[in-house]
Design a protein around this motif. Structure first.
Motif, PDB file in Angstrom:
ATOM      1  N   LEU A  56       0.494  -0.940   0.409  1.00 50.98           N
ATOM      2  CA  LEU A  56       0.372  -0.058  -0.037  1.00 50.98           C
ATOM      3  C   LEU A  56       0.828   1.604   0.175  1.00 50.98           C
ATOM      4  O   LEU A  56       0.524   2.365  -0.799  1.00 50.98           O
ATOM      5  N   LEU A  57       2.391   0.789   0.847  1.00 52.77           N
ATOM      6  CA  LEU A  57       3.005   1.925   0.376  1.00 52.77           C
ATOM      7  C   LEU A  57       3.828   2.652  -0.615  1.00 52.77           C
ATOM      8  O   LEU A  57       3.933   3.535  -1.192  1.00 52.77           O
ATOM      9  N   LEU A  58       4.173   1.687  -0.763  1.00 49.11           N
ATOM     10  CA  LEU A  58       4.455   0.883  -2.700  1.00 49.11           C
ATOM     11  C   LEU A  58       3.475   1.937  -3.584  1.00 49.11           C
ATOM     12  O   LEU A  58       4.186   3.228  -4.514  1.00 49.11           O
ATOM     13  N   GLU A  59       2.628   1.942  -3.640  1.00 47.97           N
ATOM     14  CA  GLU A  59       1.362   3.045  -4.287  1.00 47.97           C
ATOM     15  C   GLU A  59       1.532   3.832  -4.435  1.00 47.97           C
ATOM     16  O   GLU A  59       1.266   4.599  -5.109  1.00 47.97           O
ATOM     17  N   GLU A  60       1.717   4.525  -3.044  1.00 46.93           N
ATOM     18  CA  GLU A  60       2.045   5.998  -3.203  1.00 46.93           C
ATOM     19  C   GLU A  60       3.412   6.606  -2.967  1.00 46.93           C
ATOM     20  O   GLU A  60       3.434   7.992  -3.612  1.00 46.93           O
ATOM     21  N   ILE A  61       4.104   5.311  -3.686  1.00 48.86           N
ATOM     22  CA  ILE A  61       5.707   5.978  -4.119  1.00 48.86           C
ATOM     23  C   ILE A  61       5.236   6.069  -5.885  1.00 48.86           C
ATOM     24  O   ILE A  61       6.152   4.887  -6.168  1.00 48.86           O
ATOM     25  N   ASP A  62       6.142   7.432  -6.042  1.00 51.23           N
ATOM     26  CA  ASP A  62       5.971   7.568  -7.867  1.00 51.23           C
ATOM     27  C   ASP A  62       7.587   7.539  -8.027  1.00 51.23           C
ATOM     28  O   ASP A  62       7.687   7.229  -8.946  1.00 51.23           O
ATOM     29  N   LYS A  63       8.733   7.516  -7.021  1.00 46.40           N
ATOM     30  CA  LYS A  63      10.053   6.890  -7.495  1.00 46.40           C
ATOM     31  C   LYS A  63       9.974   5.578  -7.677  1.00 46.40           C
ATOM     32  O   LYS A  63       9.690   4.899  -7.949  1.00 46.40           O
ATOM     33  N   PRO A  64      11.280   6.018  -8.493  1.00 52.55           N
ATOM     34  CA  PRO A  64      11.660   3.911  -8.961  1.00 52.55           C
ATOM     35  C   PRO A  64      12.115   2.864  -7.739  1.00 52.55           C
ATOM     36  O   PRO A  64      12.744   3.547  -7.392  1.00 52.55           O
ATOM     37  N   VAL A  65      11.611   1.981  -7.953  1.00 50.60           N
ATOM     38  CA  VAL A  65      11.677   1.596  -6.920  1.00 50.60           C
ATOM     39  C   VAL A  65      12.500  -0.149  -7.300  1.00 50.60           C
ATOM     40  O   VAL A  65      11.619   0.005  -8.226  1.00 50.60           O
ATOM     41  N   ILE A  66      13.659  -0.735  -7.211  1.00 50.26           N
ATOM     42  CA  ILE A  66      14.431  -1.485  -7.955  1.00 50.26           C
ATOM     43  C   ILE A  66      14.749  -2.553  -6.666  1.00 50.26           C
ATOM     44  O   ILE A  66      15.190  -2.433  -5.773  1.00 50.26           O
ATOM     45  N   ALA A  67      14.229  -3.721  -6.877  1.00 49.32           N
ATOM     46  CA  ALA A  67      14.980  -5.155  -6.266  1.00 49.32           C
ATOM     47  C   ALA A  67      15.903  -5.997  -6.821  1.00 49.32           C
ATOM     48  O   ALA A  67      16.278  -6.171  -8.450  1.00 49.32           O
ATOM     49  N   GLN A  68      16.684  -5.655  -5.837  1.00 50.92           N
ATOM     50  CA  GLN A  68      18.076  -6.280  -6.303  1.00 50.92           C
ATOM     51  C   GLN A  68      18.734  -8.009  -5.502  1.00 50.92           C
ATOM     52  O   GLN A  68      18.701  -7.789  -5.004  1.00 50.92           O
ATOM     53  N   MET A  69      18.242  -9.016  -7.505  1.00 47.97           N
ATOM     54  CA  MET A  69      17.626 -10.426  -6.057  1.00 47.97           C
ATOM     55  C   MET A  69      18.873 -11.552  -6.627  1.00 47.97           C
ATOM     56  O   MET A  69      19.586 -10.684  -7.428  1.00 47.97           O
ATOM     57  N   HIS A  70      19.070 -11.945  -5.331  1.00 50.85           N
ATOM     58  CA  HIS A  70      19.983 -13.011  -5.254  1.00 50.85           C
ATOM     59  C   HIS A  70      19.548 -14.000  -4.060  1.00 50.85           C
ATOM     60  O   HIS A  70      18.528 -13.830  -3.620  1.00 50.85           O
ATOM     61  N   GLY A  71      20.507 -15.444  -4.702  1.00 54.78           N
ATOM     62  CA  GLY A  71      20.418 -16.417  -3.846  1.00 54.78           C
ATOM     63  C   GLY A  71      18.437 -16.475  -3.676  1.00 54.78           C
ATOM     64  O   GLY A  71      17.515 -17.149  -4.666  1.00 54.78           O
ATOM     65  N   PHE A  72      17.918 -17.232  -2.910  1.00 56.34           N
ATOM     66  CA  PHE A  72      16.621 -17.376  -2.896  1.00 56.34           C
ATOM     67  C   PHE A  72      15.281 -16.014  -2.851  1.00 56.34           C
ATOM     68  O   PHE A  72      15.380 -15.600  -1.986  1.00 56.34           O
ATOM     69  N   ALA A  73      14.208 -16.176  -3.738  1.00 50.05           N
ATOM     70  CA  ALA A  73      13.017 -15.202  -4.130  1.00 50.05           C
ATOM     71  C   ALA A  73      11.807 -16.761  -3.406  1.00 50.05           C
ATOM     72  O   ALA A  73      11.613 -16.839  -4.061  1.00 50.05           O
ATOM     73  N   MET A  74      11.278 -16.136  -2.074  1.00 49.58           N
ATOM     74  CA  MET A  74      10.646 -17.470  -2.002  1.00 49.58           C
ATOM     75  C   MET A  74       8.939 -16.937  -1.574  1.00 49.58           C
ATOM     76  O   MET A  74       9.084 -15.660  -1.001  1.00 49.58           O
ATOM     77  N   GLY A  75       8.000 -17.002  -1.769  1.00 49.73           N
ATOM     78  CA  GLY A  75       6.983 -16.738  -1.395  1.00 49.73           C
ATOM     79  C   GLY A  75       6.241 -15.210  -1.180  1.00 49.73           C
ATOM     80  O   GLY A  75       6.923 -14.408  -1.953  1.00 49.73           O
ATOM     81  N   ALA A  76       6.296 -14.882   0.065  1.00 52.49           N
ATOM     82  CA  ALA A  76       6.722 -13.857   0.348  1.00 52.49           C
ATOM     83  C   ALA A  76       7.509 -12.802   0.090  1.00 52.49           C
ATOM     84  O   ALA A  76       7.509 -11.624  -0.572  1.00 52.49           O
ATOM     85  N   GLY A  77       8.538 -13.111  -0.343  1.00 46.91           N
ATOM     86  CA  GLY A  77       9.849 -12.748  -0.719  1.00 46.91           C
ATOM     87  C   GLY A  77       9.886 -12.392  -2.092  1.00 46.91           C
ATOM     88  O   GLY A  77       9.989 -11.593  -2.407  1.00 46.91           O
ATOM     89  N   LEU A  78       9.336 -13.509  -2.601  1.00 50.97           N
ATOM     90  CA  LEU A  78       8.857 -12.991  -3.340  1.00 50.97           C
ATOM     91  C   LEU A  78       7.859 -11.619  -4.621  1.00 50.97           C
ATOM     92  O   LEU A  78       8.808 -11.201  -4.810  1.00 50.97           O
ATOM     93  N   ASP A  79       7.126 -12.342  -3.509  1.00 51.40           N
ATOM     94  CA  ASP A  79       6.378 -11.118  -3.906  1.00 51.40           C
ATOM     95  C   ASP A  79       6.299  -9.713  -3.623  1.00 51.40           C
ATOM     96  O   ASP A  79       6.005  -8.847  -4.266  1.00 51.40           O
ATOM     97  N   MET A  80       7.964  -9.316  -2.724  1.00 57.30           N
ATOM     98  CA  MET A  80       7.716  -8.219  -1.895  1.00 57.30           C
ATOM     99  C   MET A  80       8.604  -7.449  -3.241  1.00 57.30           C
ATOM    100  O   MET A  80       8.699  -6.175  -3.906  1.00 57.30           O
TER     101      MET A  80
END
Length: 268
Positions: free
Chosen positions: A101-125
């Motif tokens: 809900l907060l991310l929806e309010e942020i107009d600035k670019p948001v970048i996920a830097q992903m390594h190893g495992f991204a599982m379940g809610a971790g992937l969804d984030m």
């Protein structure tokens, strides 16, 4: 050491999930600090881009499986978050779900830097971010079905919008583990880079955006997201109004002048 680290440098905010001993599984402290960090990102005009990453061997494994096994809910809390269905709902609604809900309010670019495992809610984030940059060796799974639960953080909203309904259902029903290349092919991630280049590639990408015409970048982001639920006429009306606005900003004058003078634009 805090379960979440927050740093701002050269107009770039970095949010680092910091429970490496548990593959950055959620904790109550992490979620509350995450909310606070995103509020700062939203409200601080000095911040122009955001990087989300994890410490240790993984990006994020989502809910804390040890807490679940112990009957403590999706993360340990001193509050009652397990005794009733309403208590379990509120552990999501009042805390975890504040992140999308907060991310929806942020107009600035948001970048996920992903390594190893991204599982379940971790992937969804990561799916809630605008751009996802993955290391070659990263692995991805919507693993909720393995413990008999549903994607309570917004995965059912974000995943089908990225990969399509059929692929989303397949991932959620089977907990299929995807490689980075498979995730890119499925449109789950934006870029795949060599493991050793992940940090520098992400930083360079964020710097390019942070040094761009930030008000224009923010308007583009909002136009893209809002147009997903608009009619064509409404979207065109919206963007023509924004065009009138951006052509009054100094960035427009600087950009045009830089092209004429055959130099790189400097956006202040």
């Amino acid at each position: 050491m805090s379960d979440l680290l927050f740093e701002v440098k050269d107009h770039i905010a970095t949010i680092t999930l910091n429970r490496p001993e548990s593959l950055n599984a959620f904790s109550e402290e992490m979620i509350l600090s995450w909310i606070k960090a995103l509020e700062e990102v939203r409200d601080n005009d000095d911040i122009r881009a955001v990087i989300l990453k994890g410490n240790g061997k993984a990006f994020c494994s989502g809910g804390d499986i040890k807490a679940m096994v112990a009957g403590q809910g999706f993360y340990h809390s001193e509050e009652d978050i397990t005794s009733t269905a309403l208590a379990r709902k509120n552990s999501l609604w009042k805390k975890v779900q504040r992140v999308p809900l907060l991310l929806e309010e942020i107009d600035k670019p948001v970048i996920a830097q992903m390594h190893g495992f991204a599982m379940g809610a971790g992937l969804d984030m990561a799916l809630m971010c605008d751009i996802r940059i993955a290391a070659q060796s990263a692995k991805f799974s919507e693993s909720y079905i393995n413990v008999g639960i549903v994607p309570g953080d917004g995965g059912a909203y974000f995943l089908p919008r990225l990969v399509g309904i059929d692929k989303a259902l397949d991932m959620l029903w089977t907990a299929r583990v995807l490689t980075a290349e498979e995730a890119k092919e499925a449109r789950l991630v934006t870029f795949v880079v060599n493991d050793e280049d992940l940090e520098s590639f992400t930083q360079s990408y964020a710097e390019k955006l942070a040094n761009g015409p930030i008000e224009t970048i923010k308007i583009i982001k909002r136009a893209v997201f809002q147009s997903q639920s608009m009619s064509l006429r409404s979207s065109l009306d919206y963007i023509s109004s924004k065009m009138g606005l951006v052509t009054e900003l100094p960035a427009y004058e600087e950009g045009v002048k830089a092209i004429v003078e055959k130099r790189k634009a400097v956006f202040k």
